[in-house]
Design a protein around this motif. Structure first.
Motif, PDB file in Angstrom:
ATOM      1  N   GLU A   1       0.809  -1.217   0.000  1.00  0.00           N
ATOM      2  CA  GLU A   1       0.000   0.000   0.000  1.00  0.00           C
ATOM      3  C   GLU A   1       0.845   1.271   0.000  1.00  0.00           C
ATOM      4  O   GLU A   1       0.351   2.342  -0.346  1.00  0.00           O
ATOM      5  CB  GLU A   1      -0.939   0.006   1.213  1.00  0.00           C
ATOM      6  N   PHE A   2       2.120   1.162   0.406  1.00  0.00           N
ATOM      7  CA  PHE A   2       2.968   2.359   0.411  1.00  0.00           C
ATOM      8  C   PHE A   2       4.315   2.159  -0.289  1.00  0.00           C
ATOM      9  O   PHE A   2       5.014   3.133  -0.580  1.00  0.00           O
ATOM     10  CB  PHE A   2       3.179   2.893   1.834  1.00  0.00           C
ATOM     11  N   SER A   3       4.688   0.937  -0.592  1.00  0.00           N
ATOM     12  CA  SER A   3       5.989   0.672  -1.219  1.00  0.00           C
ATOM     13  C   SER A   3       6.050   1.238  -2.636  1.00  0.00           C
ATOM     14  O   SER A   3       5.217   0.890  -3.477  1.00  0.00           O
ATOM     15  CB  SER A   3       6.248  -0.836  -1.268  1.00  0.00           C
ATOM     16  N   PRO A   4       7.037   2.072  -2.934  1.00  0.00           N
ATOM     17  CA  PRO A   4       7.159   2.594  -4.304  1.00  0.00           C
ATOM     18  C   PRO A   4       7.601   1.518  -5.299  1.00  0.00           C
ATOM     19  O   PRO A   4       7.372   1.645  -6.487  1.00  0.00           O
ATOM     20  CB  PRO A   4       8.215   3.697  -4.178  1.00  0.00           C
ATOM     21  N   TRP A   5       8.206   0.447  -4.805  1.00  0.00           N
ATOM     22  CA  TRP A   5       8.727  -0.587  -5.702  1.00  0.00           C
ATOM     23  C   TRP A   5       7.644  -1.547  -6.174  1.00  0.00           C
ATOM     24  O   TRP A   5       7.734  -2.082  -7.259  1.00  0.00           O
ATOM     25  CB  TRP A   5       9.876  -1.342  -5.029  1.00  0.00           C
ATOM     26  N   ASP A   6       6.619  -1.756  -5.361  1.00  0.00           N
ATOM     27  CA  ASP A   6       5.546  -2.665  -5.754  1.00  0.00           C
ATOM     28  C   ASP A   6       4.834  -2.174  -7.010  1.00  0.00           C
ATOM     29  O   ASP A   6       4.321  -2.971  -7.788  1.00  0.00           O
ATOM     30  CB  ASP A   6       4.542  -2.841  -4.618  1.00  0.00           C
ATOM     31  N   LYS A   7       4.816  -0.875  -7.218  1.00  0.00           N
ATOM     32  CA  LYS A   7       4.138  -0.301  -8.375  1.00  0.00           C
ATOM     33  C   LYS A   7       4.939  -0.485  -9.674  1.00  0.00           C
ATOM     34  O   LYS A   7       4.422  -0.329 -10.761  1.00  0.00           O
ATOM     35  CB  LYS A   7       3.845   1.165  -8.116  1.00  0.00           C
ATOM     36  N   LEU A   8       6.229  -0.844  -9.551  1.00  0.00           N
ATOM     37  CA  LEU A   8       7.072  -1.032 -10.730  1.00  0.00           C
ATOM     38  C   LEU A   8       6.785  -2.343 -11.460  1.00  0.00           C
ATOM     39  O   LEU A   8       7.125  -2.490 -12.620  1.00  0.00           O
ATOM     40  CB  LEU A   8       8.555  -0.987 -10.340  1.00  0.00           C
ATOM     41  N   ASP A   9       6.192  -3.301 -10.752  1.00  0.00           N
ATOM     42  CA  ASP A   9       5.876  -4.584 -11.364  1.00  0.00           C
ATOM     43  C   ASP A   9       4.560  -5.112 -10.801  1.00  0.00           C
ATOM     44  O   ASP A   9       4.540  -5.769  -9.755  1.00  0.00           O
ATOM     45  CB  ASP A   9       6.997  -5.601 -11.118  1.00  0.00           C
ATOM     46  N   PRO A  10       3.439  -4.829 -11.493  1.00  0.00           N
ATOM     47  CA  PRO A  10       2.151  -5.297 -10.996  1.00  0.00           C
ATOM     48  C   PRO A  10       2.027  -6.825 -10.984  1.00  0.00           C
ATOM     49  O   PRO A  10       1.172  -7.373 -10.298  1.00  0.00           O
ATOM     50  CB  PRO A  10       1.132  -4.677 -11.960  1.00  0.00           C
TER      51      PRO A  10
END
Length: 191
Positions: free
Chosen positions: A54-63
């Motif tokens: 919910e807050f990690s900027p890295w999780d958004k790099l690879d859905p």
């Protein structure tokens, strides 16, 4: 002539190796923000990995990143492993220390595309009616890390990601705190 060129290249290589060897042996990246919510509420978000995405900027790099959690849901021993694209690689985080409402320390291990280990932490402290959250990472620079630091500024690179993550955490927790505060009076009124 060829001899002079080779000698010049050899001197350049030696100078480069000396410059790399003199780079710092350690690094530290740290960013902070103040979240207008009780320290207990912030601690609940960082003391496990269930809400990491919910807050990690890295999780958004690879859905399509594959995530696996093991160990306890919160506190010491909680583990978060991931495997993703080239931008996020493969790695593991393990909570190594959990001091209620004060600190959560995490061992961060990158496994692919390179191997590296770092110590990260969330430090919490009451401030101005809210909670000051400091997200830090520190580690050792091996020879390759020192060489990397000649071309990339670790503080700027990781620091920018920490700023994004802290901003997302702030938005998330403050919205929840506001929602909980709005519900509290109606619960009191109902008594």
């Amino acid at each position: 002539m060829l001899k002079k060129i080779l000698l010049g290249l050899a001197v350049l290589v030696v100078v480069l190796l000396i410059v790399i060897a003199t780079r710092p042996d350690t690094y530290r990246v740290e960013r902070s923000t103040v979240i207008q919510a009780p320290v207990e509420q912030v601690f609940a978000v960082v003391n496990g990995f269930e809400r990491w995405g919910e807050f990690s900027p890295w999780d958004k790099l690879d859905p399509d990143m594959k995530v696996e959690r093991s160990g306890p849901a919160t506190g010491v021993g909680a583990v978060h492993s991931w495997t993703g694209n080239d931008q996020v690689g493969k790695g593991r985080m393990t909570i190594t220390e959990s001091v209620a409402n004060e600190r959560v320390a995490i061992k961060l291990e990158f496994l692919e595309p390179w191997t590296s280990t770092a110590d990260t932490a969330f430090t919490l402290a009451p401030e101005g009616g809210g909670t000051k959250v400091t997200w830090s990472m520190s580690g050792d620079n091996d020879f390759m890390g020192k060489a990397f630091s000649l071309f990339m500024d670790m503080d700027a690179m990781i620091g920018a990601d920490y700023e994004k993550g802290l901003a997302a955490m702030k938005q998330l927790v403050e919205a929840e705190a506001k929602g909980a505060g709005a519900q509290a009076p109606s619960a009191t009124t109902a008594k």
